[in-house]
Scaffold this motif. Structure first.
Motif, PDB file in Angstrom:
ATOM      1  N   UNK A 129     -58.626  78.154  55.093  1.00  0.00           N
ATOM      2  CA  UNK A 129     -58.760  76.771  55.588  1.00  0.00           C
ATOM      3  C   UNK A 129     -57.753  76.531  56.656  1.00  0.00           C
ATOM      4  N   UNK A 130     -56.605  77.107  56.929  1.00  0.00           N
ATOM      5  CA  UNK A 130     -55.690  76.838  57.826  1.00  0.00           C
ATOM      6  C   UNK A 130     -55.606  77.716  58.906  1.00  0.00           C
ATOM      7  N   UNK A 131     -55.921  79.132  58.536  1.00  0.00           N
ATOM      8  CA  UNK A 131     -55.587  80.192  59.744  1.00  0.00           C
ATOM      9  C   UNK A 131     -56.941  80.877  60.511  1.00  0.00           C
ATOM     10  N   UNK A 132     -57.762  80.817  59.581  1.00  0.00           N
ATOM     11  CA  UNK A 132     -59.545  81.293  60.026  1.00  0.00           C
ATOM     12  C   UNK A 132     -59.944  80.218  60.930  1.00  0.00           C
ATOM     13  N   UNK A 133     -60.591  81.013  62.053  1.00  0.00           N
ATOM     14  CA  UNK A 133     -61.135  80.171  63.047  1.00  0.00           C
ATOM     15  C   UNK A 133     -62.590  79.737  62.767  1.00  0.00           C
ATOM     16  N   UNK A 134     -63.113  80.868  62.003  1.00  0.00           N
ATOM     17  CA  UNK A 134     -64.774  80.332  61.663  1.00  0.00           C
ATOM     18  C   UNK A 134     -65.065  80.043  60.411  1.00  0.00           C
ATOM     19  N   UNK A 135     -64.017  79.668  59.488  1.00  0.00           N
ATOM     20  CA  UNK A 135     -64.133  79.262  58.175  1.00  0.00           C
ATOM     21  C   UNK A 135     -65.341  80.013  57.354  1.00  0.00           C
ATOM     22  N   UNK A 136     -65.505  81.344  57.580  1.00  0.00           N
ATOM     23  CA  UNK A 136     -66.493  82.276  57.121  1.00  0.00           C
ATOM     24  C   UNK A 136     -66.305  82.337  55.715  1.00  0.00           C
ATOM     25  N   UNK A 137     -64.877  82.583  55.159  1.00  0.00           N
ATOM     26  CA  UNK A 137     -64.684  82.717  53.912  1.00  0.00           C
ATOM     27  C   UNK A 137     -64.631  81.685  53.017  1.00  0.00           C
ATOM     28  N   UNK A 138     -64.145  80.547  53.711  1.00  0.00           N
ATOM     29  CA  UNK A 138     -63.989  79.295  52.970  1.00  0.00           C
ATOM     30  C   UNK A 138     -65.378  78.729  52.605  1.00  0.00           C
ATOM     31  N   UNK A 139     -66.354  78.866  53.748  1.00  0.00           N
ATOM     32  CA  UNK A 139     -67.629  78.437  53.640  1.00  0.00           C
ATOM     33  C   UNK A 139     -68.264  79.186  52.394  1.00  0.00           C
ATOM     34  N   UNK A 140     -68.250  80.658  52.518  1.00  0.00           N
ATOM     35  CA  UNK A 140     -68.673  81.397  51.382  1.00  0.00           C
ATOM     36  C   UNK A 140     -68.338  81.025  50.162  1.00  0.00           C
ATOM     37  N   UNK A 141     -67.028  80.856  49.741  1.00  0.00           N
ATOM     38  CA  UNK A 141     -66.362  80.322  48.592  1.00  0.00           C
ATOM     39  C   UNK A 141     -66.908  78.900  48.067  1.00  0.00           C
ATOM     40  N   UNK A 142     -67.093  77.770  49.049  1.00  0.00           N
ATOM     41  CA  UNK A 142     -67.646  76.574  48.671  1.00  0.00           C
ATOM     42  C   UNK A 142     -69.074  76.850  48.232  1.00  0.00           C
ATOM     43  N   UNK A 143     -69.689  77.401  48.903  1.00  0.00           N
ATOM     44  CA  UNK A 143     -71.147  77.753  48.657  1.00  0.00           C
ATOM     45  C   UNK A 143     -71.515  78.158  47.346  1.00  0.00           C
ATOM     46  N   UNK A 144     -70.456  79.115  46.907  1.00  0.00           N
ATOM     47  CA  UNK A 144     -70.747  79.754  45.601  1.00  0.00           C
ATOM     48  C   UNK A 144     -70.190  79.036  44.404  1.00  0.00           C
ATOM     49  N   UNK A 145     -69.050  78.261  44.951  1.00  0.00           N
ATOM     50  CA  UNK A 145     -68.640  77.377  43.694  1.00  0.00           C
ATOM     51  C   UNK A 145     -69.260  75.953  43.399  1.00  0.00           C
ATOM     52  N   UNK A 146     -70.017  75.430  44.432  1.00  0.00           N
ATOM     53  CA  UNK A 146     -70.673  74.207  44.377  1.00  0.00           C
ATOM     54  C   UNK A 146     -69.808  72.896  43.497  1.00  0.00           C
ATOM     55  N   UNK A 147     -68.889  72.899  44.212  1.00  0.00           N
ATOM     56  CA  UNK A 147     -67.759  72.030  43.503  1.00  0.00           C
ATOM     57  C   UNK A 147     -68.253  70.611  43.384  1.00  0.00           C
ATOM     58  N   UNK A 148     -67.764  69.713  42.443  1.00  0.00           N
ATOM     59  CA  UNK A 148     -67.749  68.418  42.175  1.00  0.00           C
ATOM     60  C   UNK A 148     -66.622  67.565  42.743  1.00  0.00           C
ATOM     61  N   UNK A 149     -65.467  68.549  42.775  1.00  0.00           N
ATOM     62  CA  UNK A 149     -64.118  67.801  42.982  1.00  0.00           C
ATOM     63  C   UNK A 149     -63.647  68.741  44.015  1.00  0.00           C
ATOM     64  N   UNK A 150     -62.907  68.392  45.368  1.00  0.00           N
ATOM     65  CA  UNK A 150     -62.405  69.236  46.250  1.00  0.00           C
ATOM     66  C   UNK A 150     -60.860  68.625  46.326  1.00  0.00           C
ATOM     67  N   UNK A 151     -59.970  69.545  46.051  1.00  0.00           N
ATOM     68  CA  UNK A 151     -58.441  68.818  45.950  1.00  0.00           C
ATOM     69  C   UNK A 151     -57.681  69.721  47.434  1.00  0.00           C
ATOM     70  N   UNK A 152     -56.990  68.917  48.232  1.00  0.00           N
ATOM     71  CA  UNK A 152     -55.944  69.519  49.258  1.00  0.00           C
ATOM     72  C   UNK A 152     -54.736  68.613  48.987  1.00  0.00           C
ATOM     73  N   UNK A 153     -53.528  69.177  49.144  1.00  0.00           N
ATOM     74  CA  UNK A 153     -52.421  68.506  49.161  1.00  0.00           C
ATOM     75  C   UNK A 153     -52.237  67.433  50.210  1.00  0.00           C
ATOM     76  N   UNK A 154     -52.516  67.886  51.257  1.00  0.00           N
ATOM     77  CA  UNK A 154     -52.456  67.068  52.793  1.00  0.00           C
ATOM     78  C   UNK A 154     -53.603  67.025  53.326  1.00  0.00           C
ATOM     79  N   UNK A 155     -54.050  65.636  53.322  1.00  0.00           N
ATOM     80  CA  UNK A 155     -55.315  65.575  54.037  1.00  0.00           C
ATOM     81  C   UNK A 155     -55.451  65.681  55.481  1.00  0.00           C
TER      82      UNK A 155
END
Length: 601
Positions: A129-155
């Motif tokens: 989320x913080x270093x990646x420039x293309x969010x490729x791995x984040x996108x992959x993880x989110x699509x695989x997990x199909x989350x109902x709730x997403x948490x981050x410490x600092x918005x």
């Protein structure tokens, strides 16, 4: 196997059984039987909340600098409140929870609440989320997990990642602690728990999915390792039998290792909860800025066991040498030092033992073993004083290590209740991960330290897939050669990628420690890395290092003829560096082919 002049620590038994089959396959087990395992992880939280309600379970420094602490009783109360909030969202069978941010009290509470009522959660590597420039791995993880709730410490800090998450998962609630993005975490804690929470907890079984841990592996996008309740609880019981002093006296940890990794999240966090201990969250890291935070914490907290990666131990040494009070605080209650993630350079190992002797008059056992995300993580340990870098030890109780010939190597494969059943929503990868007898294929090569005495354990012998042949037909053991070269170049050489497939000789791409280079060359802290890496003194150091290294070479397979320095850091987007911080040799060689061409002109 306890050696003299080591602190007298209670370690588990190491007597083993070794069975050799007609086809050359070896089965290697510990004689000790696995003791009963709780069916649900948070049963431990309930037990400790009843038996030691006021004891500190978790702590983290607040912005005021003071430790904000959660007792076991308070943790359970908040976990139940959050669990009720989650149940009110009516998760479907396909929906999960995703945690994007670093270790925190709120991260822990949300994770435990999910585990308590059987909702799968996944802590995602913050660099996605913080270093990646293309969010490729984040996108992959989110699509695989199909989350109902997403948490981050600092918005605010995670704003871009959360915006992507909102687009990809429009039905997911966004929850943050600070930054004013989405729902305030305090709202979750204010929920009144009902009997629904206890009913959901009662329905949890051993095979209920607790969490998904993503592992980069050697190829492609991250794979989600399914961690069931049984898998996690079993491994914590196995580790506790290896280190019985943890159950005898509740442990105290001060730890920075990230919970999106199995080492920090399953092993360290889990051990603190399982044994009624206290875990102080260290917001430091083994970086020039982060180490100062770690040192300040260690001035106040005396751990009973200390976990780190080799680089972290290396950065700790100068502070221990300079500060007698810090040294006393660090060693006074310490039962073991534990490293993982890479080989610990022998000079670092030796200095840690010397400092312990200077401070408390005896050595502290330095421990490691072998494992992986897929084994939750621990499969074996060298749990005795007098070990050395590369010694993996013997299996944990209940673990069957199948050792299979592969060319001139032996691959370790695992079958045990702490081994995953498969990858999350990835049937193809799951099928490839296991052999015809249901053993997980680790890809780790091992060999017995003493063929006539299996109790002395296994030694790491590289990775099956990383090894390659020179044009002469000689095999190069990448793992062993790499570890030796890093040790020889410590602290300047931070990591190494070896090349030479179908070539006449071995060469290496070196990734350097910029801060160690600046210190060695007496350069200012703001000197550009590329300038630092090309400094004459650094070049001379590396030439001398290579010359010394090759003096002990016995042939082309353990001699490095040429080296080149990588001026740019490894890229997480290209997959050169895994979320564990280790280099992916295959990807580095692919994307830095121009450097390889230089070496073989």
């Amino acid at each position: 196997m306890m050696q003299t002049n080591y602190k007298n620590i209670a370690f588990g038994p190491t007597r083993t059984q070794k069975l050799v089959r007609e086809n050359g396959i070896i089965h290697f087990r510990l004689e000790q039987v696995l003791e009963p395992v709780p069916e649900k992880l948070t049963q431990k939280l309930i037990d400790w909340a009843e038996n030691q309600p006021e004891k500190t379970f978790l702590a983290r420094r607040a912005k005021t600098g003071e430790w904000e602490k959660l007792s076991y009783a308070e943790t359970l109360r908040k976990v139940k409140a959050i669990a009720q909030y989650l149940l009110n969202l009516n998760f479907s069978n396909t929906e999960t929870i995703v945690i994007l941010s670093e270790n925190s009290l709120e991260h822990a509470l949300l994770a435990l609440a999910a585990v308590h009522v059987g909702i799968p959660y996944s802590p995602i590597s913050p660099p996605y989320s913080l270093i990646s420039q293309d969010f490729g791995k984040l996108r992959h993880c989110l699509e695989l997990m199909t989350p109902r709730l997403i948490f981050a410490q600092n918005g605010i800090q995670y704003k871009k990642a959360l915006e992507l998450a909102s687009t990809l998962c429009p039905n997911a609630e966004i929850v943050t602690v600070e930054g004013g993005y989405g729902i305030d975490f305090a709202h979750l804690i204010d929920t009144n728990a009902t009997s629904e929470v206890n009913e959901a907890f009662a329905k949890i079984e051993a095979d209920t999915v607790a969490k998904i841990l993503f592992t980069s592996g050697s190829t492609g996008l991250p794979k989600g390792v399914i961690n069931t309740q049984q898998m996690w609880c079993t491994n914590l019981q196995q580790i506790t039998q290896v280190f019985p002093f943890m159950s005898a006296t509740p442990p105290v940890f001060i730890d920075w290792l990230p919970w999106n990794h199995t080492f920090g999240g399953n092993h360290n966090f889990g051990l603190a909860l399982y044994n009624g201990g206290s875990l102080y969250i260290d917001d430091g890291k083994p970086t020039p800025q982060g180490v100062e935070t770690t040192i300040q914490n260690l001035r106040e907290i005396s751990p009973t066991a200390y976990f780190n990666v080799p680089k972290g131990f290396e950065m700790l040494i100068p502070y221990l040498e300079k500060e007698p009070e810090l040294r006393q605080s660090f060693f006074q209650n310490l039962n073991m030092l534990f490293y993982a993630g890479a080989s610990l350079a022998q000079p670092v190992w030796n200095r840690l033992e010397e400092l312990a002797i200077e401070t408390i008059g005896e050595k502290i056992p330095i421990i490691t073993g072998l494992g992986c995300t897929e084994s939750g993580p621990s499969a074996m340990f060298a749990n005795w004083g007098g070990a050395f870098s590369g010694l993996l030890g013997v299996p944990v109780a209940g673990m069957d290590v199948k050792i299979v010939p592969d060319g001139d190597k032996l691959e370790a494969r695992y079958k045990a209740p702490n081994v995953m059943k498969g990858y999350w929503r990835n049937e193809e990868a799951t099928l490839k991960a296991f052999d015809e007898e249901g053993y997980y294929k680790t890809g780790d090569a091992v060999k017995f330290l003493d063929e006539n005495d299996s109790d002395k354990g296994l030694v790491f012998d590289g990775r099956i897939a990383e090894d390659f042949k020179l044009s002469t037909g000689t095999w190069v053991n990448v793992g062993v050669l790499k570890a030796k070269l890093i040790s020889a170049g410590s602290p300047i050489v931070q990591d190494v990628v070896l090349a030479g497939l179908d070539k006449e000789f071995v060469s290496a791409i070196l990734f350097l420690n910029a801060d160690a280079c600046r210190k060695y060359a007496n350069l200012a802290a703001d000197t550009d890395n590329q300038v630092v890496f090309q400094h004459e003194l650094i070049s001379d150091y590396l030439k001398e290092c290579l010359s010394r290294f090759n003096q002990t070479a016995t042939g082309s397979a353990n001699r490095v003829e040429k080296i080149v320095v990588a001026l740019d850091p490894p890229s997480i987007d290209l997959g050169e560096i895994t979320d564990k911080g280790s280099l992916n040799q295959r990807i580095v060689l692919k994307h830095r082919a121009h450097l390889i061409e230089k070496l073989y002109l």
